[in-house]
Design an enzyme around this catalytic site. Structure first.
Site, PDB file in Angstrom:
ATOM      1  N   GLU A 132       0.819  -1.229   0.000  1.00  0.00           N
ATOM      2  CA  GLU A 132       0.000   0.000   0.000  1.00  0.00           C
ATOM      3  C   GLU A 132       0.849   1.275   0.000  1.00  0.00           C
ATOM      4  OE1 GLU A 132      -2.940  -0.097   3.114  1.00  0.00           O
ATOM      5  OE2 GLU A 132      -4.207  -1.479   2.000  1.00  0.00           O
ATOM      6  N   GLU A 148      -6.447  -7.959   0.065  1.00  0.00           N
ATOM      7  CA  GLU A 148      -6.913  -7.957   1.457  1.00  0.00           C
ATOM      8  C   GLU A 148      -8.414  -7.701   1.432  1.00  0.00           C
ATOM      9  OE1 GLU A 148      -4.751  -5.075   3.789  1.00  0.00           O
ATOM     10  OE2 GLU A 148      -2.811  -5.754   3.047  1.00  0.00           O
TER      11      GLU A 148
END
Ligand code: GAL
Length: 673
Positions: free
Chosen positions: A142, A315
């Site tokens: 991320e 995720e």
């Protein structure tokens, strides 16, 4: 349609690994992502590697037939690195060092970070590049999370100055481009240019924009360095990055060019509670336990394009998160529904975050598929249900039924335009993804499939192209729109700015004027609660404008074709104008009117649509190959608009909140890819 999980062997006793691996297999998972924060365990001191534990972890998972996605660990630089090379640490806008002690504490421009990254990524890829169980690589984790894209370090400043020198050549050219005649902000040399922060009031907009562009280039360049090393030392394994939702601080289309797959991290309840600043309090209440019916879907449709057709959910929220302002329990059934939704939108893999809730650390309140005591949590039970259902559906439909087709509608999203909107919002609520997602939502409520595309995407095969708010319409996008023969819808502000963030000449909508001969004479933003009535030609009120209006004056086009005013504001300004195949929405209007406008455009584009949300606000349809899905985000029961004679593979004709139905659509669309 594979299921996986995120796992952190370094956080659990070794004696547990084999049991965990077996339980993963028994649950029906096939992939496990590991290692993305374990740098200090892999390289405990500079140049000294400890692979023993990771070898064992990978082999333990492999022994159960599980495949591994390895994350490069660069989101968590070890303490020895920042002690030896303090330039790794980023500085915030006030010049304060962001210290060691959490994660993402590095500056993308730091030479020491580059050297250390090259060492760990090379070593890791050499060790596991050909491991039969390692099927893919994730770069970092991320990028930009926790507000870490922009760094104000000396290294970033030096690199910014070099970037500017390369872009402009001379300081005179920079001064000209930035419009430094304004307030006399004449820069003496590239060495005298600083960061566009900390001045008594806002810096020059082009200065701010160039800093955003530079920073985006730095992130893309850093990622490319990792990708190149992985391709060299771990050939034949796809490389991906796990992007975030509602995040646009660097150009994801640029980065996507270097990746094989675009993955993203889907946290529907966190997004509705905290991240989606554009949703109203009433919507927040309504979707608190299901997530907004369009926000996850928007990202599936965005990242599928960024990944060249290949999208993974790396995720998937499996229970309450810990990081929103308030953290609701998902409505029972939602973990299952979100998983099916991802598959309906083309995901190849849905990987849950995380295997087991960890009783310590910053994320101890973050749930997983299992409770801290190791028992299956609700998310784990629902994952097991999805696994069984996937097998059932695939058996009935066959894997070839799942090919993702090009959607009917393209919705254009442009990252530099997002930055421009942040630098000069002009209305406090105009920056960000809000306008794009409202348009997307209306299209989805019409039952249409949407591809969220970039300004470089070939648009020729789409029936309808919607550009909700590209402040800058690049030459490339103009060419793409030129080559497209279908209907075009442009939202307010589109084309209003040049590449340098100056007002389009002679006036907005700038390049759009070739299809839409109007001039924007003035603009008005409206604080929440201010509204204008929108009226049809016969004076009948059909809706309301709020938030933003462009006041457009009509011109006669070269072909002599008149611009048609479809609706006006109560004070006479055109609200929607049509010229040939192009619609311009001069103002933001309420959701119902927007739906009507887009339905009209869809109809002219030859698309069949129906307002499916009219009977159930959270019902959405999505086609994947030959399979048609219906998902009900609630709040009440929804009746699925089933064509007669089809047999359901999943669910019932009436869906409760969180319900999912799937059936084989009578005709598979052509041109599947
Ligand atoms: C993501 C991150 C994970 C974890 C998760 C919690 O942003 O990639 O490492 O922190 O959020 O929701």
């Amino acid at each position: 349609m594979r299921l996986g999980v995120c796992y952190y062997p370094e956080q659990w006793p070794r004696e547990r690994w084999a049991d965990d691996a077996r339980a993963m297999r028994e649950l029906g998972l096939s992939t496990v992502r590991i290692a993305e924060f374990a740098w200090s365990r892999m390289e405990p001191a500079e140049g000294q590697f400890d692979w023993q534990w990771l070898d064992e972890a990978i082999n333990t998972l492999a022994a159960e037939g599980l495949k591994v996605i390895l994350g490069t660990p660069t989101a968590a630089p070890p303490q020895w690195l920042v002690e030896a090379h303090p330039d790794v640490l980023p500085l915030d806008a006030q010049g304060r060092v962001k210290p060691f002690g959490a994660r993402r504490h590095y500056c993308f421009s730091s030479p020491s970070m580059w050297t250390a990254t090259q060492r760990i990524v090379t070593a890791m890829a050499q060790r596991y590049g050909q491991h039969p169980a390692v099927i893919a690589w994730q770069t970092d984790n991320e990028y930009g999370c926790h507000d870490t894209t922009l760094s104000y370090s000396p290294a970033a400043l030096a690199a910014f100055r070099r970037w500017l020198a390369q872009r402009y050549g001379t300081i005179e050219a920079l001064n000209e481009a930035w419009g430094t005649a304004f307030w006399g902000v004449q820069f003496l040399s590239f060495e005298h240019v600083g960061f566009p922060v900390g001045q008594p009031t806002s810096a020059l907009p082009t200065h701010a924009l160039d800093f955003r562009r530079f920073t985006s280039d730095e992130v893309v360049r850093y990622n490319r360095m990792q990708v190149d090393l992985l391709r060299q030392h771990a050939p034949g394994r796809p490389v991906l990055h796990n992007f975030m939702g509602l995040f646009g601080e660097f150009d994801h289309h640029e980065m996507g060019r270097d990746l094989d797959i675009a993955a993203w991290d889907s946290y529907p309840l966190g997004h509705i509670d905290t991240a989606a600043t554009f949703v109203t309090e009433a919507e927040r209440q309504q979707w608190a336990r299901t997530g907004h019916p369009d926000i996850s879907a928007f990202h599936h449709d965005l990242y599928r394009g960024i990944g060249h057709g290949r999208m993974w959910v790396m995720e998937q929220q499996a229970g309450p998160v810990n990081w929103a302002d308030w953290n609701a329990l998902p409505l029972p059934g939602m973990v299952r529904a979100w998983t099916w939704e991802a598959f309906a939108h083309g995901a190849e893999l849905v990987s849950y975050f995380r295997w087991r809730q960890l009783p310590y650390g910053q994320e101890q309140m973050h749930s997983g598929l299992h409770r801290p005591d190791g028992q299956r949590d609700v998310g784990g039970e629902e994952a097991a249900v999805v696994r069984r259902e996937i097998d059932q559906v695939l058996q009935a439909a066959g894997p070839e039924a799942l090919e993702t087709a090009q959607a009917q509608v393209a919705l254009v999203l442009d990252y530099p335009s997002l930055w421009m909107g942040q630098i000069q919002p002009q209305g406090k609520d105009m920056a960000g993804f809000g306008v794009a997602i409202r348009y997307y939502s209306a299209l989805r409520q019409l039952g249409l499939n949407v591809d969220v595309v970039g300004p470089e995407t070939d648009l020729s095969a789409y029936a309808l192209v919607v550009v909700p708010q590209a402040l800058h319409v690049s030459e490339r996008l103009v060419e793409r729109l030129e080559a497209h023969r279908g209907v075009i819808v442009a939202g307010p502000r589109t084309g209003s700015k040049t590449e340098r963030l100056t007002i389009s000449e002679p006036l907005p909508p700038g390049p759009l004027r070739r299809w839409m001969p109007v001039r924007v004479r003035a603009v008005e933003s409206m604080r929440p609660g201010r509204r204008y009535a929108v009226q049809t030609g016969d004076g009948h009120t059909c809706g309301q404008a709020s938030q933003w209006r462009d006041l457009v004056e009509l011109e006669t086009s070269a072909e002599g074709m008149e611009v048609q005013v479809r609706e006006r504001c109560e004070d006479g300004w055109p609200a929607r104008v049509t010229h040939g195949r192009v619609d311009l929405h001069a103002m933001l209007v309420d959701d119902r009117l927007l739906l009507t406008w887009l339905q009209d455009a869809a109809q002219r584009a030859g698309l069949h649509s129906m307002a499916i949300s009219a009977q159930a606000p959270g019902l959405r349809l999505r086609r994947r190959g030959a399979l048609q899905f219906a998902i009900n985000h609630g709040p009440g029961d929804a009746t699925v608009p089933l064509p007669s004679g089809v047999a359901l593979l999943l669910g019932n004709a009436t869906l409760p909140p969180g319900g999912v139905a799937a059936w084989l659509a009578p005709h598979a669309p052509h041109g599947t890819r």
